[in-house]
Design a protein around this motif. Structure first.
Motif, PDB file in Angstrom:
ATOM      1  N   GLU A 617     -33.554 -27.870-146.932  1.00 60.51           N
ATOM      2  CA  GLU A 617     -32.906 -27.183-147.456  1.00 60.51           C
ATOM      3  C   GLU A 617     -32.002 -27.586-147.293  1.00 60.51           C
ATOM      4  OE1 GLU A 617     -36.775 -25.328-147.406  1.00 60.51           O
ATOM      5  OE2 GLU A 617     -35.380 -25.923-146.546  1.00 60.51           O
ATOM      6  N   LEU A 618     -31.175 -27.419-145.971  1.00 62.57           N
ATOM      7  CA  LEU A 618     -29.997 -27.534-145.401  1.00 62.57           C
ATOM      8  C   LEU A 618     -29.344 -28.968-145.323  1.00 62.57           C
ATOM      9  CD1 LEU A 618     -29.693 -25.686-141.757  1.00 62.57           C
ATOM     10  CD2 LEU A 618     -28.784 -24.878-144.168  1.00 62.57           C
ATOM     11  N   ALA A 619     -30.374 -29.635-145.549  1.00 61.65           N
ATOM     12  CA  ALA A 619     -30.159 -31.324-145.423  1.00 61.65           C
ATOM     13  C   ALA A 619     -30.082 -31.326-147.105  1.00 61.65           C
ATOM     14  CB  ALA A 619     -31.353 -32.309-144.961  1.00 61.65           C
ATOM     15  N   GLN A 620     -30.752 -31.351-147.698  1.00 62.15           N
ATOM     16  CA  GLN A 620     -30.154 -31.095-149.634  1.00 62.15           C
ATOM     17  C   GLN A 620     -28.771 -31.073-149.472  1.00 62.15           C
ATOM     18  OE1 GLN A 620     -32.638 -28.844-151.081  1.00 62.15           O
ATOM     19  NE2 GLN A 620     -34.790 -29.829-150.480  1.00 62.15           N
ATOM     20  N   ARG A 621     -27.896 -30.709-149.269  1.00 65.60           N
ATOM     21  CA  ARG A 621     -26.311 -29.292-149.676  1.00 65.60           C
ATOM     22  C   ARG A 621     -25.501 -30.333-148.746  1.00 65.60           C
ATOM     23  NH1 ARG A 621     -30.079 -24.962-150.415  1.00 65.60           N
ATOM     24  NH2 ARG A 621     -29.052 -23.654-151.669  1.00 65.60           N
ATOM     25  N   VAL A 622     -25.505 -31.340-147.816  1.00 59.87           N
ATOM     26  CA  VAL A 622     -24.679 -31.120-147.291  1.00 59.87           C
ATOM     27  C   VAL A 622     -25.069 -33.112-146.867  1.00 59.87           C
ATOM     28  CG1 VAL A 622     -24.121 -30.273-145.619  1.00 59.87           C
ATOM     29  CG2 VAL A 622     -26.102 -31.159-145.077  1.00 59.87           C
ATOM     30  N   ASP A 623     -24.199 -33.651-146.111  1.00 53.07           N
ATOM     31  CA  ASP A 623     -24.063 -35.287-145.935  1.00 53.07           C
ATOM     32  C   ASP A 623     -25.128 -35.923-144.931  1.00 53.07           C
ATOM     33  OD1 ASP A 623     -22.411 -36.134-148.578  1.00 53.07           O
ATOM     34  OD2 ASP A 623     -20.929 -35.033-147.019  1.00 53.07           O
ATOM     35  N   PHE A 624     -25.045 -35.329-143.827  1.00 52.00           N
ATOM     36  CA  PHE A 624     -25.692 -35.568-141.918  1.00 52.00           C
ATOM     37  C   PHE A 624     -25.599 -34.600-141.951  1.00 52.00           C
ATOM     38  CE2 PHE A 624     -21.183 -34.536-141.141  1.00 52.00           C
ATOM     39  CZ  PHE A 624     -20.838 -34.585-139.998  1.00 52.00           C
ATOM     40  N   LEU A 625     -26.972 -34.414-140.386  1.00 54.13           N
ATOM     41  CA  LEU A 625     -26.931 -33.076-139.238  1.00 54.13           C
ATOM     42  C   LEU A 625     -26.813 -33.516-138.288  1.00 54.13           C
ATOM     43  CD1 LEU A 625     -29.207 -33.671-142.134  1.00 54.13           C
ATOM     44  CD2 LEU A 625     -28.778 -30.647-140.975  1.00 54.13           C
ATOM     45  N   SER A 626     -26.397 -32.782-137.185  1.00 51.28           N
ATOM     46  CA  SER A 626     -26.260 -32.839-135.836  1.00 51.28           C
ATOM     47  C   SER A 626     -26.955 -32.143-134.844  1.00 51.28           C
ATOM     48  CB  SER A 626     -25.293 -33.404-135.617  1.00 51.28           C
ATOM     49  OG  SER A 626     -24.655 -33.795-134.559  1.00 51.28           O
ATOM     50  N   VAL A 627     -27.514 -32.252-133.502  1.00 51.12           N
ATOM     51  CA  VAL A 627     -28.164 -31.384-133.601  1.00 51.12           C
ATOM     52  C   VAL A 627     -27.600 -30.778-132.346  1.00 51.12           C
ATOM     53  CG1 VAL A 627     -30.197 -30.265-131.999  1.00 51.12           C
ATOM     54  CG2 VAL A 627     -30.684 -32.121-133.827  1.00 51.12           C
ATOM     55  N   GLY A 628     -26.695 -29.291-132.235  1.00 52.24           N
ATOM     56  CA  GLY A 628     -26.347 -29.369-130.683  1.00 52.24           C
ATOM     57  C   GLY A 628     -27.547 -28.732-129.640  1.00 52.24           C
ATOM     58  N   SER A 629     -27.989 -29.522-129.077  1.00 48.46           N
ATOM     59  CA  SER A 629     -29.544 -29.715-128.005  1.00 48.46           C
ATOM     60  C   SER A 629     -29.068 -28.461-127.514  1.00 48.46           C
ATOM     61  CB  SER A 629     -29.664 -30.589-127.783  1.00 48.46           C
ATOM     62  OG  SER A 629     -29.305 -31.449-126.623  1.00 48.46           O
ATOM     63  N   ASN A 630     -28.123 -28.526-126.731  1.00 46.67           N
ATOM     64  CA  ASN A 630     -27.287 -27.620-125.430  1.00 46.67           C
ATOM     65  C   ASN A 630     -28.120 -26.042-126.387  1.00 46.67           C
ATOM     66  OD1 ASN A 630     -26.793 -29.705-124.356  1.00 46.67           O
ATOM     67  ND2 ASN A 630     -24.700 -29.184-124.329  1.00 46.67           N
ATOM     68  N   ASP A 631     -27.605 -25.731-127.219  1.00 49.81           N
ATOM     69  CA  ASP A 631     -27.769 -24.025-127.462  1.00 49.81           C
ATOM     70  C   ASP A 631     -29.111 -24.077-128.295  1.00 49.81           C
ATOM     71  OD1 ASP A 631     -25.306 -22.238-127.003  1.00 49.81           O
ATOM     72  OD2 ASP A 631     -24.342 -23.617-129.001  1.00 49.81           O
ATOM     73  N   LEU A 632     -29.404 -24.763-128.837  1.00 46.81           N
ATOM     74  CA  LEU A 632     -30.534 -24.740-129.450  1.00 46.81           C
ATOM     75  C   LEU A 632     -32.113 -24.716-128.463  1.00 46.81           C
ATOM     76  CD1 LEU A 632     -32.446 -25.168-131.622  1.00 46.81           C
ATOM     77  CD2 LEU A 632     -32.892 -27.703-131.558  1.00 46.81           C
ATOM     78  N   THR A 633     -31.659 -25.039-127.489  1.00 41.15           N
ATOM     79  CA  THR A 633     -32.584 -24.664-126.222  1.00 41.15           C
ATOM     80  C   THR A 633     -32.341 -23.372-125.529  1.00 41.15           C
ATOM     81  OG1 THR A 633     -32.085 -28.069-125.696  1.00 41.15           O
ATOM     82  CG2 THR A 633     -32.991 -25.985-123.972  1.00 41.15           C
ATOM     83  N   GLN A 634     -31.362 -23.089-125.167  1.00 38.88           N
ATOM     84  CA  GLN A 634     -30.898 -21.733-125.057  1.00 38.88           C
ATOM     85  C   GLN A 634     -31.624 -21.112-126.280  1.00 38.88           C
ATOM     86  OE1 GLN A 634     -26.643 -19.646-123.715  1.00 38.88           O
ATOM     87  NE2 GLN A 634     -26.554 -20.667-125.744  1.00 38.88           N
ATOM     88  N   TYR A 635     -31.065 -21.198-127.601  1.00 39.36           N
ATOM     89  CA  TYR A 635     -31.959 -19.692-128.172  1.00 39.36           C
ATOM     90  C   TYR A 635     -33.588 -20.443-128.221  1.00 39.36           C
ATOM     91  CZ  TYR A 635     -27.473 -19.334-129.298  1.00 39.36           C
ATOM     92  OH  TYR A 635     -26.157 -18.177-129.637  1.00 39.36           O
ATOM     93  N   LEU A 636     -33.738 -21.116-128.237  1.00 41.11           N
ATOM     94  CA  LEU A 636     -35.699 -21.517-128.365  1.00 41.11           C
ATOM     95  C   LEU A 636     -36.261 -20.216-126.789  1.00 41.11           C
ATOM     96  CD1 LEU A 636     -36.100 -25.160-129.763  1.00 41.11           C
ATOM     97  CD2 LEU A 636     -36.688 -23.012-130.562  1.00 41.11           C
ATOM     98  N   LEU A 637     -35.299 -20.627-126.090  1.00 36.32           N
ATOM     99  CA  LEU A 637     -36.078 -20.682-124.958  1.00 36.32           C
ATOM    100  C   LEU A 637     -35.484 -18.971-124.458  1.00 36.32           C
ATOM    101  CD1 LEU A 637     -35.782 -24.196-122.472  1.00 36.32           C
ATOM    102  CD2 LEU A 637     -37.552 -22.708-123.643  1.00 36.32           C
ATOM    103  N   ALA A 638     -34.273 -18.435-125.264  1.00 35.34           N
ATOM    104  CA  ALA A 638     -33.833 -17.316-124.614  1.00 35.34           C
ATOM    105  C   ALA A 638     -33.512 -16.988-123.223  1.00 35.34           C
ATOM    106  CB  ALA A 638     -34.964 -16.095-124.947  1.00 35.34           C
ATOM    107  N   VAL A 639     -32.627 -18.452-122.981  1.00 35.31           N
ATOM    108  CA  VAL A 639     -31.703 -18.713-121.645  1.00 35.31           C
ATOM    109  C   VAL A 639     -30.134 -18.747-121.474  1.00 35.31           C
ATOM    110  CG1 VAL A 639     -31.908 -20.181-119.140  1.00 35.31           C
ATOM    111  CG2 VAL A 639     -34.075 -19.553-120.767  1.00 35.31           C
ATOM    112  N   ASP A 640     -29.891 -18.271-120.806  1.00 28.45           N
ATOM    113  CA  ASP A 640     -27.783 -18.500-121.405  1.00 28.45           C
ATOM    114  C   ASP A 640     -27.775 -20.056-120.054  1.00 28.45           C
ATOM    115  OD1 ASP A 640     -25.548 -18.609-120.764  1.00 28.45           O
ATOM    116  OD2 ASP A 640     -25.283 -16.543-120.046  1.00 28.45           O
ATOM    117  N   ARG A 641     -27.298 -20.713-120.407  1.00 32.95           N
ATOM    118  CA  ARG A 641     -27.834 -21.723-119.734  1.00 32.95           C
ATOM    119  C   ARG A 641     -26.430 -21.475-118.698  1.00 32.95           C
ATOM    120  NH1 ARG A 641     -23.552 -25.435-123.293  1.00 32.95           N
ATOM    121  NH2 ARG A 641     -23.110 -24.050-124.799  1.00 32.95           N
TER     122      ARG A 641
END
Length: 760
Positions: A617-641
């Motif tokens: 749904e997000l990809a349909q609205r924009v031209d590109f996507l970029s993963v912020g792996s630092n924050d994504l990992t932090q939020y997935l694991l519930a760990v303050d990096r």
């Protein structure tokens, strides 16, 4: 019991060495618990034995001489189980080990608790009594609490080599100790610790009614002017190492010392009837207290800046000499302080600086930003190190892992010296790859971009062969000012970045504050800032800030048209729709002002788990996507990096993280949209191989790691990477996955490349 505990802790803290501390502990605990025996056995991992190091009630001649194997006796059982053991007839227990040297035979009751520090067993504390009885719950809880306090004392003793163990020989080398913090700047530094302490103590200043307010104002003006000159001098000493944009950090200091800022408030306090020192203390402490209450790491560090300035002014008021001589610093200085500041950095000749260690602070502090620019290995937030006792000690700073080692052994020193030399040799070897593409042996092209925040980053990125900018952190210029930068100021800054990389694309992230990044002039005070008002949430609530920034970006791109705009911290499609509406409006306004600017590509950062599951749904609205792996990992694991206490739980190769990354790239490609990764995982050669195999279109990283990633990609085939990815996606442990990738890459001949990132 709580009062007793506080008194014991206070007395232990004032003990001069570990031996005295242990004597205090056993004496006070025996007295508080009304028992006949209290003893401490320390575990020596080299001999795998528990050594009796202090006792009240047993034979004193046995101290330092009597020991047990790790599997022997009730002490060994407590250590093995890592839990308390409370029994009423110790000799009848099958694990009881009689030690005639101690004279413990008449004691039946036994309560032992493990002494553990950060998951590591340090020893066992024991109380004993002649009567046959079990110690009650409150007694057991008290001893457990006391053992937790003692663990920190023992760990500090280790750091200073003041740990007692067998055998005790006069010429025996002090033991090595390891302490963890947060990586501040990459690299390895070996050298001698130089501890910097404040030149004056603001906290000890008392209030006093002045004889003459005019004289106090004059004294303060002189001290303030001296502090300004001092900051200018310290900044000047770094001028050859830093570019103007980095030197702006010293302008922040000078702005604070302006007559209309800190100076004006102190003068107001003097006019209210306080002498200069007291007025200074009241104003500075009010600022510091206000900032220290905030959760935001960047704001807390600005409190450090203010305290440092206040201390320097006070030193001049008190007539203290704070001049330093180059000869005061050894040729291989490791600078250590409770809170390092940019001004402290300027006091040391850069040719002698090998590393930095700060007890407080995070990777976003001013001093960490400067350290990365200067290439000085840095570790921040080393909360458990007894920094005041490190003066003159040999230290190793591992800026890759956020570790420091005191009194390293020969093997450890040789290992890190080899890493240091490998880094120098590797840098020279990788220089030849600058003009070559990152292309696998079977012809797969992997574009490598960079993450930047200062113009220095951009220039160094070009030197290392960057093909574009995957993330330009626009908040860095905001952080370096004491107000929101104007549209024209922003336009000038952005133009410099866009021109530097033209015609390559530059991806500018809109203002991303909140979490561990904030602005002194726009404070965000929240109980949980990482789950609060940050990223796109802030700018959508303040469209006036957002529109000014987007217009400045667009105007800066005129004639270049290499701008891409990226929205941070997106968690739902409504945010994207609102932001797009504002961006289109900003474009129209820019055209109306006469600028000939194309509409830039718009993208979103995927760093919140909710966005992972709305990727299409997000990809349909924009031209590109970029993963912020630092924050994504932090939020997935519930760990303050940024929290060193849970740093070992932050696993970039956790199976959940890898499967989420695969889900993202598959979803984006299903909508025919390109997707990149701009977190630290992309700059780790081990992670880059997996991301390439997953199908990511671009990897964006710190410029330092770009040549290493390129070297690995050019040495493998895409098929080889695909097979490795298929293997690790079946695994259940992040540690096993990381070890597997490391082993496979080493076998493929990339040990030198990944060595500095995996050793230590």
């Amino acid at each position: 019991m709580l009062d007793i505990l506080r008194r014991i802790v206070q007395e232990v803290s004032s003990a001069t060495d570990l031996s005295d501390a242990l004597k205090v502990v056993v004496a006070r605990i025996r007295e508080a618990m009304h028992t006949e025996v209290c003893s401490v056995y320390l575990y020596d991992p080299e001999s795998k034995r528990y050594v009796l190091m202090a006792t009240e009630g047993l034979n004193q001649d046995a101290v330092g001489k009597v020991s047990l194997m790790s599997s022997q006796g009730l002490v060994g059982l407590v250590g093995t189980r890592e839990e308390p053991l409370n029994i009423d007839n110790a000799p009848a227990h099958p694990r009881f080990q009689f030690l005639p040297e101690t004279g413990e035979d008449p004691f039946l009751s036994f309560l032992g608790v493990p002494i553990i520090h950060h998951k590591r067993l340090m020893g066992v504390m024991v109380v004993q009594q002649r009567d046959s009885r079990q110690f009650d719950e409150s007694e057991e809880a008290f001893l457990v609490t006391m053992s937790a306090q003692l663990a920190g004392v023992i760990a500090h003793a280790e750091a200073t080599g003041n740990i007692l163990h067998l055998p005790t020989e006069a010429n025996e080398k002090k033991k090595s100790a390891k302490f963890g913090g947060a990586p501040g700047a990459p690299g390895v530094g070996l050298g001698e610790a130089v501890v910097i302490t404040p030149a004056a103590d603001l906290g000890s200043v008392v209030d006093r009614i002045p004889d003459s307010i005019a004289e106090e104002i004059e004294r303060f003006d002189i001290a303030l002017d001296a502090a300004r000159n001092e900051i200018r001098k310290l900044g000047g000493q770094l001028r050859g190492e830093l570019r103007p944009e980095e030197m702006a950090l010293f302008d922040v200091y000078l702005n604070m010392l302006d007559d209309n800022a800190l100076g004006a408030e102190v003068k107001t306090a003097i006019h209210k009837g306080n002498w200069a020192q007291g007025a200074l203390r009241s104003v500075v402490m009010e600022y510091v207290g206000h900032f220290q209450l905030m959760e935001d790491a960047y704001l807390r560090e600005r409190a450090t800046d203010i305290m440092d300035l206040g201390t320097r002014i006070l030193a001049h008021l008190e007539g203290a000499e704070i001049e330093t001589n180059e000869d005061d610093y050894p040729a291989n200085t490791i600078l250590v302080s409770e809170e390092l500041t940019p001004a402290m950095l300027g006091e040391v000749p850069t040719s002698k600086l090998r590393g930095l260690v700060s007890v407080k602070g995070s990777s976003n502090s001013h001093v960490a930003i400067l350290a990365r620019a200067m290439g000085i290995p840095t570790v921040m937030g080393v909360v458990d190190v007894p920094y005041a006792q490190l003066q003159g000690m040999e230290l190793i700073v591992d800026g890759y892992r956020g570790l420091i080692f005191s009194n390293p052994g020969d093997e450890l020193r040789e290992q890190y010296q080899a890493i240091f030399e490998e880094e120098l040799a590797l840098t020279a070897d990788l220089e030849g790859l600058r003009g070559l593409p990152a292309e696998t042996l079977d012809g797969h092209r992997m574009p490598l971009w960079v993450n930047t925040g200062l113009i220095t980053d951009a220039l160094r990125s070009l030197d290392r062969g960057a093909e574009g900018v995957g993330l330009y952190r626009t908040e860095v210029p905001f952080m370096m000012k004491d107000r929101f930068p104007s549209e024209s100021e922003q336009q000038k800054t952005y133009r410099e970045q866009l021109e530097t990389f033209s015609p390559a694309l530059v991806t500018m992230r809109t203002l991303d504050i909140g979490g561990d990044k904030s602005l002194t002039y726009f404070p965000i005070n929240e109980a949980n800032p990482f789950l609060g008002w940050r990223g796109i949430r802030v700018t959508l609530d303040h469209p006036e800030i957002f529109l000014v920034q987007v217009r400045a970006m667009m105007k800066a791109s005129e004639g270049l048209n290499n701008l891409r705009i990226m929205l941070p911290m997106v968690s739902n499609v409504t945010e994207v729709d609102e932001a797009l509406h504002l961006i289109y409006r900003a474009h129209v306004e820019t055209l109306e002002e006469g600028f000939d600017v194309e509409m830039p590509e718009i993208g979103v950062m995927i760093e919140v788990p909710a966005a992972v599951y709305q990727i299409r749904e997000l990809a349909q609205r924009v031209d590109f996507l970029s993963v912020g792996s630092n924050d994504l990992t932090q939020y997935l694991l519930a760990v303050d990096r940024n929290n060193p206490r849970v740093a070992d739980l932050y696993q970039a190769f956790h199976p959940a993280v890898l499967h989420a990354l695969k889900l993202i790239v598959d979803g984006a490609h299903a909508e025919n949209k390109p997707v990149s990764v701009c977190g630290e995982l992309a700059g780790n050669p081990m992670g880059a191989v997996l991301l390439m195999a997953m199908g990511y279109d671009v990897l964006s990283m710190n410029s330092t790691n770009l040549p290493k990633v390129k070297s690995v990609i050019r040495g493998i085939s895409r098929e080889w990477a695909d097979n490795l990815l298929a293997e690790v996606l079946t695994m259940e442990s992040g540690q096993v996955i990381a070890s597997t990738i490391q082993l496979v890459l080493e076998k493929a001949g990339f040990g030198r490349i990944i060595g500095p990132l995996s050793k230590g």
